[in-house]
Design a protein around this motif. Structure first.
Motif, PDB file in Angstrom:
ATOM      1  N   ASP A  67       2.732 -13.413   5.052  1.00 32.84           N
ATOM      2  CA  ASP A  67       1.951 -13.500   3.816  1.00 32.84           C
ATOM      3  C   ASP A  67       2.178 -14.827   3.106  1.00 32.84           C
ATOM      4  OD1 ASP A  67       0.794 -10.989   4.115  1.00 32.84           O
ATOM      5  OD2 ASP A  67       2.400  -9.967   3.035  1.00 32.84           O
ATOM      6  N   SER A  68       3.358 -15.412   3.291  1.00 31.16           N
ATOM      7  CA  SER A  68       3.692 -16.647   2.587  1.00 31.16           C
ATOM      8  C   SER A  68       3.094 -17.893   3.246  1.00 31.16           C
ATOM      9  CB  SER A  68       5.220 -16.814   2.502  1.00 31.16           C
ATOM     10  OG  SER A  68       5.780 -16.978   3.795  1.00 31.16           O
ATOM     11  N   LEU A  69       2.565 -17.758   4.457  1.00 31.57           N
ATOM     12  CA  LEU A  69       1.978 -18.907   5.135  1.00 31.57           C
ATOM     13  C   LEU A  69       0.711 -19.359   4.412  1.00 31.57           C
ATOM     14  CD1 LEU A  69       2.270 -17.908   8.916  1.00 31.57           C
ATOM     15  CD2 LEU A  69       3.698 -19.516   7.654  1.00 31.57           C
ATOM     16  N   SER A  70       0.618 -20.638   4.152  1.00 26.80           N
ATOM     17  CA  SER A  70      -0.577 -21.156   3.474  1.00 26.80           C
ATOM     18  C   SER A  70      -1.736 -21.326   4.433  1.00 26.80           C
ATOM     19  CB  SER A  70      -0.261 -22.506   2.817  1.00 26.80           C
ATOM     20  OG  SER A  70       0.150 -23.447   3.794  1.00 26.80           O
ATOM     21  N   CYS A  71      -1.441 -21.371   5.721  1.00 27.17           N
ATOM     22  CA  CYS A  71      -2.482 -21.509   6.740  1.00 27.17           C
ATOM     23  C   CYS A  71      -2.068 -20.678   7.946  1.00 27.17           C
ATOM     24  CB  CYS A  71      -2.655 -22.983   7.121  1.00 27.17           C
ATOM     25  SG  CYS A  71      -4.097 -23.336   8.147  1.00 27.17           S
ATOM     26  N   LYS A  72      -2.962 -19.821   8.411  1.00 32.99           N
ATOM     27  CA  LYS A  72      -2.613 -18.883   9.489  1.00 32.99           C
ATOM     28  C   LYS A  72      -3.489 -19.124  10.718  1.00 32.99           C
ATOM     29  CE  LYS A  72      -1.270 -15.132   6.313  1.00 32.99           C
ATOM     30  NZ  LYS A  72      -1.645 -15.793   5.044  1.00 32.99           N
ATOM     31  N   ARG A  73      -2.836 -19.197  11.872  1.00 33.29           N
ATOM     32  CA  ARG A  73      -3.533 -19.272  13.154  1.00 33.29           C
ATOM     33  C   ARG A  73      -3.413 -17.914  13.836  1.00 33.29           C
ATOM     34  NH1 ARG A  73       0.236 -23.363  13.141  1.00 33.29           N
ATOM     35  NH2 ARG A  73      -0.532 -25.468  12.687  1.00 33.29           N
ATOM     36  N   CYS A  74      -4.534 -17.346  14.225  1.00 34.20           N
ATOM     37  CA  CYS A  74      -4.533 -15.996  14.801  1.00 34.20           C
ATOM     38  C   CYS A  74      -5.202 -15.998  16.171  1.00 34.20           C
ATOM     39  CB  CYS A  74      -5.276 -15.027  13.883  1.00 34.20           C
ATOM     40  SG  CYS A  74      -4.636 -14.958  12.195  1.00 34.20           S
ATOM     41  N   VAL A  75      -4.711 -15.142  17.040  1.00 37.81           N
ATOM     42  CA  VAL A  75      -5.355 -14.944  18.333  1.00 37.81           C
ATOM     43  C   VAL A  75      -5.553 -13.452  18.555  1.00 37.81           C
ATOM     44  CG1 VAL A  75      -3.135 -14.973  19.577  1.00 37.81           C
ATOM     45  CG2 VAL A  75      -5.275 -15.421  20.812  1.00 37.81           C
ATOM     46  N   ILE A  76      -6.765 -13.072  18.961  1.00 36.78           N
ATOM     47  CA  ILE A  76      -7.077 -11.685  19.307  1.00 36.78           C
ATOM     48  C   ILE A  76      -7.039 -11.591  20.819  1.00 36.78           C
ATOM     49  CG2 ILE A  76      -8.673  -9.770  18.949  1.00 36.78           C
ATOM     50  CD1 ILE A  76      -7.733 -11.187  16.354  1.00 36.78           C
TER      51      ILE A  76
END
Length: 364
Positions: free
Chosen positions: A142-151
């Motif tokens: 939650d604290s990350l200002s930028c999130k990289r996600c993979v589905i």
């Protein structure tokens, strides 16, 4: 003894004394010159070494990142949402990933039954949320200002791709239903941030659960919400009526690791992105997205960069593997009464073409 200037004293010296005096003077001057040169060289060397050390670290930091390595490049904040608004101008990024205690205030879902809404299930949802007491990803994420996600999809296209270490580098790794990880690390990785599932898709073998990851329910029918309530309260199911196949009697995750996916993503993917029939708000006639499309929609609202892997339904290759962990072939797919695979493929291709998402396995 009368004091004399050095030059006057030199005039009174005998020739041998003059020679000795001159030689001593030259030796002293030579020593002083040599010493000063050595000191200068030492100082210069120290300055040069200092300059090298001072520039060494910045140079390392400015080296180009490894291609395609999500842990080495700068995360592009807001990238997916910006790209999404180019093809869907009404797209609004901020939509909560999971239901929390303010779920009754959520627009657009309160008037629909599952899977498109919450109607008739409010009491059960409230009881579940009171038990789980957690409604977000967790403090670190939650604290990350930028999130990289993979589905990570379940397609056989993942086999022999050796993408495991690459997948593990993303901040958030989303897996679907009962897709196994153990024994397939080389191709699918080891990391699981959350596993999105419904009762019929959840592991029945308790040893297959990763107890550190989030267990996320995507409810397709009222019975699914009631099932999660039993799992959260550690109650044994009294009936399996309403499920289309056998379901797990227990989920070994603690309630604090359980979440309910916001049904808005199902509704949005179906009615706004794929333009599927509303069917009076009921599931049927091919109007419900697959779990993979739902997970991608969720990520577009909550991640800055979105990648997918293992998405491929190429019916022109009947002998291709359907899932990466089993030998079932693509020819086993039948025309679905629930999903519209054609419309879904068009939607996903649109996302890839517009560079909204990155397809790591090039199967879309």
């Amino acid at each position: 003894m009368t004091w004399m200037m050095p030059c006057e004293r030199l005039l009174t010296m005998k020739p041998t004394q003059k020679l000795v005096f001159i030689l001593c003077t030259l030796l002293v001057l030579g020593f002083l010159h040599y010493a000063s040169w050595k000191i200068h060289l030492l100082v210069w060397s120290q300055k040069a070494l200092h300059n090298i050390q001072a520039t060494k670290e910045p140079l390392r930091k400015t080296l180009p990142p490894e291609d395609g390595n999500p842990s080495k490049k700068d995360c592009k904040k807001g990238y997916a949402a910006e790209r999404m608004t180019n093809i869907y101008p009404k797209f609004v990024k901020k939509v909560p990933m999971f239901l929390d205690q303010n779920f009754r205030l959520l627009p657009k879902v309160k008037d629909y039954l599952p899977p498109f809404g919450l109607k008739t299930q409010e009491k059960h949802i409230e009881e579940i949320l009171n038990t789980t007491k957690n409604y977000r990803l967790g403090k670190d994420l939650d604290s990350l200002s930028c999130k990289r996600c993979v589905i990570v999809g379940n397609g056989g296209i993942l086999s022999e791709k050796n993408l495991g270490s690459h997948i593990d580098m993303y901040d958030i790794v989303v897996r679907l239903n009962g897709a196994p990880v153990h024994g397939y690390h080389k191709n699918v990785g080891t990391k699981t941030t959350m596993r999105i599932t419904y009762p019929e898709g959840a592991f029945q073998n308790l040893n297959l659960y990763d107890k550190t990851s989030l267990f996320v329910l995507s409810a397709f029918k009222p019975e699914d919400i009631k099932w999660l309530k039993h799992m959260a309260f550690k109650e044994r199911l009294r009936s399996t009526k309403g499920f289309w196949k056998s379901v797990a009697n227990r989920v070994p995750q603690e309630p604090s690791k359980m979440r309910i996916l916001n049904p808005y993503f199902i509704q949005e993917a179906a009615f706004q992105f794929m333009l599927l029939p509303k069917n009076n708000g009921e599931m049927g006639n091919g109007n419900t997205p697959t779990l993979g499309a739902i997970a991608i929609t969720m990520a577009l609202h909550n991640c800055d960069e979105v990648a997918v892997a293992g998405f491929s339904y190429d019916l022109n290759k009947p002998s291709a593997l359907l899932h990466y962990w089993e030998k079932t072939k693509m020819s086993a797919i039948k025309e679905s009464q629930t999903h519209n695979i054609t419309k879904e493929k068009e939607f996903l291709k649109k996302l890839v073409k517009a560079k909204v998402i990155t397809d790591l396995t090039s199967g879309i």
